[in-house]
Scaffold this motif. Structure first.
Motif, short mmCIF file in Angstrom:
data_model
loop_
_atom_site.label_atom_id
_atom_site.label_comp_id
_atom_site.label_asym_id
_atom_site.label_seq_id
_atom_site.Cartn_x
_atom_site.Cartn_y
_atom_site.Cartn_z
N CYS A 110 8.12 5.94 18.96
CA CYS A 110 8.85 7.18 18.68
C CYS A 110 9.93 7.06 17.62
N ALA A 111 10.05 5.91 16.96
CA ALA A 111 10.98 5.81 15.85
C ALA A 111 10.54 6.76 14.74
N ALA A 112 9.24 6.93 14.62
CA ALA A 112 8.65 7.93 13.71
C ALA A 112 7.58 8.67 14.49
N GLU A 113 7.64 9.98 14.46
CA GLU A 113 6.70 10.82 15.23
C GLU A 113 5.25 10.51 14.86
N THR A 115 3.83 7.75 14.23
CA THR A 115 3.33 6.56 14.92
C THR A 115 2.78 6.93 16.28
N CYS A 116 3.49 7.80 17.00
CA CYS A 116 3.02 8.27 18.31
C CYS A 116 1.70 9.03 18.15
N ARG A 117 1.66 9.91 17.18
CA ARG A 117 0.46 10.72 16.93
C ARG A 117 -0.73 9.81 16.63
N THR A 118 -0.55 8.83 15.75
CA THR A 118 -1.63 7.91 15.39
C THR A 118 -2.07 7.08 16.59
N HIS A 119 -1.12 6.62 17.39
CA HIS A 119 -1.41 5.84 18.59
C HIS A 119 -2.30 6.64 19.55
N CYS A 120 -1.94 7.90 19.78
CA CYS A 120 -2.71 8.74 20.70
C CYS A 120 -4.09 9.08 20.15
N GLY A 132 11.70 13.07 23.62
CA GLY A 132 12.78 12.10 23.65
C GLY A 132 12.25 10.79 23.10
N TRP A 133 12.22 9.74 23.92
CA TRP A 133 11.67 8.45 23.50
C TRP A 133 10.37 8.14 24.21
N SER A 134 9.75 9.15 24.81
CA SER A 134 8.49 8.96 25.51
C SER A 134 7.35 9.55 24.69
N CYS A 135 6.37 8.75 24.33
CA CYS A 135 5.21 9.21 23.57
C CYS A 135 4.20 9.80 24.55
N GLU A 136 3.97 11.09 24.45
CA GLU A 136 3.04 11.80 25.33
C GLU A 136 1.78 12.15 24.54
#
Length: 157
Positions: A110-113, A115-120, A132-136
């Motif tokens: 979550c340091a960069a939005e 990264t979360c999107r790519t991970h999911c 917040g700091w939780s990647c959903e």
């Protein structure tokens, strides 16, 4: 290396005779006393350095430092998060970071939005949203929009 230099300096200042510090003048006497945790020092006519009896506290140092709050609450919060803390608030002492640290996974995702999107997306989901700091991870963009609106409504309350 830097730590060993600081420790060596403290040992030398502590073990050096007070008169030795006065050969360089009041500024060296004061510097030596400050390194020993006192507020100041002064040399007498016999070249003896006399440290004040008043100790320096952490609160004294905090009062001397400029506050990140002068740049706004968001700057305070952002600098605390950049240091791996969950949040930061401006109070009477300036910017105070929370005691809770981010986990490496939270910070990484979550340091960069993006990264979360790519991970999911790599896990087969449509997108990912940092709440917040939780990647959903979300299965659809509509689900992601709903999660964001719920987060925003929670912040308004």
């Amino acid at each position: 290396m830097k730590l060993s230099c600081v420790v060596l300096s403290l040992v030398l200042v502590h073990t050096a005779s007070a008169g030795f510090r006065c050969t360089f003048g009041d500024w060296m006497c004061t510097a030596g006393c400050v390194m020993l945790g006192q507020t100041s020092g002064v040399c007498d006519e016999n070249w003896t350095c006399h440290c004040s009896e008043r100790s320096i506290s952490v609160k004294d140092f905090r009062a001397l430092l400029p506050s990140r709050c002068n740049l706004g609450d968001d700057f305070c919060k952002g600098t605390c998060q950049a240091m791996g803390r969950h949040s930061g608030v401006c109070d009477r002492y300036g910017c105070t970071c929370s005691d809770k640290f981010l986990s490496p996974t939270e910070f990484l995702l979550c340091a960069a939005e993006s990264t979360c999107r790519t991970h999911c997306q790599a896990q087969g989901h449509a997108t990912g949203v940092c709440l917040g700091w939780s990647c959903e991870c979300k299965s659809s963009n509509a689900e992601a929009s709903q999660a964001l609106s719920e987060l925003m409504s929670g912040l308004d309350q």
